[in-house]
Design a protein around this motif. Structure first.
Motif, PDB file in Angstrom:
ATOM      1  N   LEU A  28      -7.742   9.978  18.389  1.00  0.00           N
ATOM      2  CA  LEU A  28      -6.911   9.471  18.284  1.00  0.00           C
ATOM      3  C   LEU A  28      -7.171   8.316  18.374  1.00  0.00           C
ATOM      4  CD1 LEU A  28      -3.711   8.918  17.333  1.00  0.00           C
ATOM      5  CD2 LEU A  28      -2.801   8.557  19.458  1.00  0.00           C
ATOM      6  N   VAL A  31      -9.719   8.122  15.265  1.00  0.00           N
ATOM      7  CA  VAL A  31      -9.128   7.665  13.862  1.00  0.00           C
ATOM      8  C   VAL A  31      -8.093   6.154  13.763  1.00  0.00           C
ATOM      9  CG1 VAL A  31      -7.317   8.579  12.749  1.00  0.00           C
ATOM     10  CG2 VAL A  31      -8.649  10.194  13.522  1.00  0.00           C
ATOM     11  N   THR A  35      -9.720   4.157  11.061  1.00  0.00           N
ATOM     12  CA  THR A  35      -8.630   3.232   9.422  1.00  0.00           C
ATOM     13  C   THR A  35      -8.636   1.634   9.728  1.00  0.00           C
ATOM     14  OG1 THR A  35      -7.531   5.173  10.006  1.00  0.00           O
ATOM     15  CG2 THR A  35      -6.712   3.369   8.487  1.00  0.00           C
ATOM     16  N   THR A  87      -5.374   1.205  -2.002  1.00  0.00           N
ATOM     17  CA  THR A  87      -5.523   1.964  -0.798  1.00  0.00           C
ATOM     18  C   THR A  87      -4.741   2.109   0.600  1.00  0.00           C
ATOM     19  OG1 THR A  87      -7.389   1.060  -0.427  1.00  0.00           O
ATOM     20  CG2 THR A  87      -7.748   2.862  -1.155  1.00  0.00           C
ATOM     21  N   THR A  88      -4.399   0.718   1.129  1.00  0.00           N
ATOM     22  CA  THR A  88      -3.947   0.466   2.129  1.00  0.00           C
ATOM     23  C   THR A  88      -2.606  -0.055   1.952  1.00  0.00           C
ATOM     24  OG1 THR A  88      -4.997  -1.959   2.454  1.00  0.00           O
ATOM     25  CG2 THR A  88      -5.954  -0.332   3.443  1.00  0.00           C
ATOM     26  N   PRO A  90       1.113  -0.442   0.917  1.00  0.00           N
ATOM     27  CA  PRO A  90       2.425   0.443   0.437  1.00  0.00           C
ATOM     28  C   PRO A  90       2.704  -0.597  -1.070  1.00  0.00           C
ATOM     29  CG  PRO A  90       3.060  -0.889   2.249  1.00  0.00           C
ATOM     30  CD  PRO A  90       1.555  -1.127   1.987  1.00  0.00           C
ATOM     31  N   TRP A 146     -11.809   7.821  -3.514  1.00  0.00           N
ATOM     32  CA  TRP A 146     -10.196   8.269  -2.949  1.00  0.00           C
ATOM     33  C   TRP A 146     -10.243   6.786  -1.791  1.00  0.00           C
ATOM     34  CZ3 TRP A 146      -5.985  10.295  -2.811  1.00  0.00           C
ATOM     35  CH2 TRP A 146      -4.839  10.425  -1.495  1.00  0.00           C
ATOM     36  N   PRO A 163      -7.945  15.003  -2.352  1.00  0.00           N
ATOM     37  CA  PRO A 163      -8.415  15.577  -1.604  1.00  0.00           C
ATOM     38  C   PRO A 163      -7.938  17.043  -1.118  1.00  0.00           C
ATOM     39  CG  PRO A 163      -7.393  13.245  -0.732  1.00  0.00           C
ATOM     40  CD  PRO A 163      -7.197  13.708  -2.118  1.00  0.00           C
ATOM     41  N   GLU A 164      -7.136  17.404  -1.501  1.00  0.00           N
ATOM     42  CA  GLU A 164      -6.386  18.585  -1.370  1.00  0.00           C
ATOM     43  C   GLU A 164      -6.877  19.963  -1.067  1.00  0.00           C
ATOM     44  OE1 GLU A 164      -5.204  16.278  -3.409  1.00  0.00           O
ATOM     45  OE2 GLU A 164      -3.312  15.689  -2.934  1.00  0.00           O
TER      46      GLU A 164
ATOM     47  N   GLU B   7       1.657   8.939  15.454  1.00  0.00           N
ATOM     48  CA  GLU B   7       0.733   9.702  16.616  1.00  0.00           C
ATOM     49  C   GLU B   7       1.263  11.307  16.845  1.00  0.00           C
ATOM     50  OE1 GLU B   7       0.640   6.983  19.885  1.00  0.00           O
ATOM     51  OE2 GLU B   7       0.691   8.641  20.999  1.00  0.00           O
ATOM     52  N   PHE B  10      -0.559  13.519  14.843  1.00  0.00           N
ATOM     53  CA  PHE B  10      -1.531  13.960  15.159  1.00  0.00           C
ATOM     54  C   PHE B  10      -1.554  14.931  16.397  1.00  0.00           C
ATOM     55  CE2 PHE B  10      -5.191  12.983  17.694  1.00  0.00           C
ATOM     56  CZ  PHE B  10      -6.417  13.004  16.382  1.00  0.00           C
ATOM     57  N   PHE B  39      -6.826  12.837   9.356  1.00  0.00           N
ATOM     58  CA  PHE B  39      -6.094  12.234   9.810  1.00  0.00           C
ATOM     59  C   PHE B  39      -6.694  11.096   9.457  1.00  0.00           C
ATOM     60  CE2 PHE B  39      -4.479  15.736  12.323  1.00  0.00           C
ATOM     61  CZ  PHE B  39      -3.542  15.269  12.340  1.00  0.00           C
ATOM     62  N   VAL B  40      -7.883  10.613   9.116  1.00  0.00           N
ATOM     63  CA  VAL B  40      -8.230   8.677   8.969  1.00  0.00           C
ATOM     64  C   VAL B  40      -7.739   8.771   7.435  1.00  0.00           C
ATOM     65  CG1 VAL B  40     -10.063   7.719   8.088  1.00  0.00           C
ATOM     66  CG2 VAL B  40      -9.813   8.900   9.979  1.00  0.00           C
ATOM     67  N   GLN B  41      -7.890   9.649   6.738  1.00  0.00           N
ATOM     68  CA  GLN B  41      -7.406  10.000   5.024  1.00  0.00           C
ATOM     69  C   GLN B  41      -5.744   9.421   4.976  1.00  0.00           C
ATOM     70  OE1 GLN B  41      -8.968   9.391   2.953  1.00  0.00           O
ATOM     71  NE2 GLN B  41     -11.117  10.096   3.142  1.00  0.00           N
ATOM     72  N   HIS B  43      -3.667   8.900   7.357  1.00  0.00           N
ATOM     73  CA  HIS B  43      -3.499   7.617   8.663  1.00  0.00           C
ATOM     74  C   HIS B  43      -3.828   6.006   7.689  1.00  0.00           C
ATOM     75  CE1 HIS B  43      -3.855   3.750  11.758  1.00  0.00           C
ATOM     76  NE2 HIS B  43      -2.825   4.742  11.927  1.00  0.00           N
ATOM     77  N   ARG B  44      -4.268   5.871   6.666  1.00  0.00           N
ATOM     78  CA  ARG B  44      -4.979   4.940   5.413  1.00  0.00           C
ATOM     79  C   ARG B  44      -4.029   5.514   4.620  1.00  0.00           C
ATOM     80  NH1 ARG B  44     -11.478   5.637   4.891  1.00  0.00           N
ATOM     81  NH2 ARG B  44     -12.262   4.744   6.412  1.00  0.00           N
ATOM     82  N   HIS B  45      -3.615   6.331   4.150  1.00  0.00           N
ATOM     83  CA  HIS B  45      -2.530   6.052   2.993  1.00  0.00           C
ATOM     84  C   HIS B  45      -1.281   6.691   3.160  1.00  0.00           C
ATOM     85  CE1 HIS B  45      -5.752   6.294   0.280  1.00  0.00           C
ATOM     86  NE2 HIS B  45      -6.546   6.463   1.242  1.00  0.00           N
ATOM     87  N   ARG B  47       1.599   5.711   4.199  1.00  0.00           N
ATOM     88  CA  ARG B  47       3.295   5.341   3.537  1.00  0.00           C
ATOM     89  C   ARG B  47       2.871   5.882   2.701  1.00  0.00           C
ATOM     90  NH1 ARG B  47       6.007   0.301   3.560  1.00  0.00           N
ATOM     91  NH2 ARG B  47       7.200   1.626   2.017  1.00  0.00           N
ATOM     92  N   ARG B  48       2.164   6.864   2.075  1.00  0.00           N
ATOM     93  CA  ARG B  48       2.181   7.398   1.215  1.00  0.00           C
ATOM     94  C   ARG B  48       2.929   9.286   1.427  1.00  0.00           C
ATOM     95  NH1 ARG B  48       1.683   5.304  -4.078  1.00  0.00           N
ATOM     96  NH2 ARG B  48      -0.024   3.405  -3.638  1.00  0.00           N
ATOM     97  N   TYR B  52       5.846  12.487   2.279  1.00  0.00           N
ATOM     98  CA  TYR B  52       5.780  13.808   0.857  1.00  0.00           C
ATOM     99  C   TYR B  52       6.724  14.506   1.890  1.00  0.00           C
ATOM    100  CZ  TYR B  52       0.936  12.450  -1.011  1.00  0.00           C
ATOM    101  OH  TYR B  52       0.791  11.958  -1.819  1.00  0.00           O
ATOM    102  N   TRP B  58      -0.099  18.334   4.480  1.00  0.00           N
ATOM    103  CA  TRP B  58      -0.865  17.708   3.190  1.00  0.00           C
ATOM    104  C   TRP B  58      -2.030  16.879   4.035  1.00  0.00           C
ATOM    105  CZ3 TRP B  58      -3.850  13.106   3.835  1.00  0.00           C
ATOM    106  CH2 TRP B  58      -4.436  12.889   2.775  1.00  0.00           C
ATOM    107  N   VAL B  62      -5.655  18.726   3.613  1.00  0.00           N
ATOM    108  CA  VAL B  62      -7.224  18.437   3.417  1.00  0.00           C
ATOM    109  C   VAL B  62      -8.308  18.393   4.680  1.00  0.00           C
ATOM    110  CG1 VAL B  62      -8.615  15.926   3.604  1.00  0.00           C
ATOM    111  CG2 VAL B  62      -5.923  16.014   2.523  1.00  0.00           C
TER     112      VAL B  62
END
Lengths: 314, 165
Positions: A28, A31, A35, A87-88, A90, A146, A163-164, B7, B10, B39-41, B43-45, B47-48, B52, B58, B62
């Motif tokens: 964690l 990650v 980020t 990307t970052t 919102p 992406w 990426p899905e 978290e 995760f 999870f990095v992806q 985390h970066r996105h 809000r979006r 979902y 999701w 990935v």
């Protein structure tokens, strides 16, 4: 029955243990750190440094809040500055007309063989969205795009959404059947000994020999597309995701003579399951041409077919 | 960002995804990388992704997609087994190493989709519908994959075939 599946479950669980709490905590933290490093908490600093780097062409290493020396801003890439919203940040998706020039500039800087065109399609939200096609093995490019644009751009890696990994709506072509054209022989020759990397395309030629005393005219596009099947199989597994323009080009084979027609073989998976590029292994390529008189798009009509072994490498 | 929500996601998904994708990729470290990348992806996105219907789906998609694209998994698994005879260094104990190696080999020989289905079903404990969502296939196809995988494993390992889930 249940006992058997329970046994299998137990065996597998004994085989692979879950990560420990310490490992989860460490993952964690990793990650979160990754980020932040790539534009999250440091987006503003990165944006400023990218501007500076654009002027000086320099490379910067900066210390982050956790004093981690790994935080590094690479030389400025002016084709893709830190996205203003992508990307970052919102918010709603950016307007496609705003994103398109950025993406076009980025794509123009890519090796041409990795790209499959850029366009504007309709997003799931009913709004236009920039759509980029990439060769099935261009995973690094897809990942970079992406990270730059996120959901502002729809990325097709081969025939998979990135990426899905969901399949792009596509129907695999089928192998057409029909009687053989009398007096016409075909031999398929593939470049590079018939070995190609998964996701890439391979060239070749179809050598047509007319053994009759009359010209035979066939029809195709600028290339004949080779379909990839399992050895001896009849289900198409792989095609090219390159756009091939033009269908109605006649290829007259003179009486008693031979011609060569260029062939393009693609290894992009067109079936909905599995990775974007065909899994490495032994395959077979099939090509087919039909009479000019039957017109473009003819299916189960007389034709000439050829096949050749194909090896897909990693 | 709702850090707590991320978290929570995760901590719930990471362990079972690493566990199940270890079976798919053949190496614990590779599986951990694949899942962390996903999870990095997220985390970066966030809000979006958080908006979902099910962010976990999701993330799984990935991660599974990355694992599917990890083409050398089976080869690595084979060499790992040959090298060590003990595929997972995180194992607490190995009561029957030969049987475990057989099981690894049998799983490695399954087609990728069957391997994923087995991993997500038996190690991640996902219901069929969620496995289907993670793999992007129909629930019926998941059932078929599990059925064929069980039959293949039973055939290889000399155990009876389980017909139910």
């Amino acid at each position: 029955m249940a006992d058997t599946t329970d046994t299998l479950r137990d065996s597998l669980r004994q085989l692979v243990q879950e990560p420990t709490t310490d490992e989860i905590d460490a993952a964690l933290r990793s990650v979160e750190r990754r980020t932040r490093h790539r534009g999250g908490g440091y987006a503003l600093a990165a944006a400023v440094l990218v501007v500076v780097a654009a002027v000086t062409g320099g490379t910067f290493a900066v210390l982050g809040a956790d004093d981690d020396p790994d935080v590094r801003i690479e030389p400025a890439d002016t084709t893709a500055p830190v996205s203003s919203t992508g990307t970052t940040t919102p918010g709603p998706r950016r307007d496609a007309s705003e994103v398109r020039p950025e993406v076009d500039e980025y794509v123009q800087g890519l090796p041409p063989e990795l790209t499959r065109g850029t366009g504007i399609g309709m997003g799931d939200d009913g709004e236009p969205i920039v759509t980029v096609g990439l060769r099935a093995d261009a995973t690094d490019v897809a990942e970079d795009m992406w990270e730059r644009w996120g959901t502002d751009v729809r990325i097709h890696l081969g025939y998979r959404n990135y990426p899905e990994g969901t399949p792009v709506e596509l129907e695999c072509p089928r192998l057409y059947t029909g009687d053989a054209i009398a007096g016409l022989e075909a031999r398929l020759e593939l470049d590079d000994g018939g070995i190609v990397e998964s996701g890439a395309d391979l060239g070749g030629r179809l050598v047509l020999t007319n053994t009759t005393d009359q010209e035979i005219s066939l029809l195709s596009g600028p290339v004949v597309e080779g379909y990839v099947v399992a050895p001896g199989g009849s289900t198409v597994l792989g095609i090219s995701n390159q756009a091939i323009a033009g269908l109605g080009i006649p290829y007259p084979v003179p009486a008693g003579g031979s011609i060569e027609v260029p062939v393009l073989v693609g290894t992009t998976a067109c079936q909905p399951d599995g990775p974007a590029g065909l899994v490495p292994g032994a395959y077979e390529v099939r090509v087919r041409m039909t009479n000019e008189s039957d017109g473009p798009g003819s299916q189960d009509v007389p034709g000439v077919t050829a096949r050749a072994p194909l090896t897909i490498d990693e | 960002m709702d850090v707590d929500e991320f978290e929570r996601l995760f901590r719930r998904e990471y362990p079972r995804l690493v566990r199940s994708l270890t079976l798919v990729c053949g190496e614990r470290e590779v599986a951990a990388d694949v899942v962390q990348d996903a999870f990095v992806q997220a985390h970066r996105h966030w809000r979006r992704v958080a908006g979902y219907d099910d962010p976990a789906t999701w993330v799984r998609r990935v991660a599974v997609n990355r694992a599917l694209n990890h083409r050398r998994g089976v080869r690595r698994l084979g060499s790992f087994v040959a090298r060590s005879g003990r595929p997972d260094r995180h194992r607490v104990e190995a009561p029957d190493i030969a049987a475990e190696v057989d099981l690894w080999r049998a799983v490695a020989d399954l087609p990728p989709q069957q391997r994923h289905a087995v991993a997500l079903h038996y190690l991640a404990d996902l219901p069929l519908a969620e496995i289907a969502a993670a793999l992007g296939i129909q629930t019926g196809t998941v059932k078929a994959h599990l059925h064929h995988a069980r039959a293949a494993l039973a055939d290889r390992l000399g155990t009876p075939t389980g017909g139910s889930q």
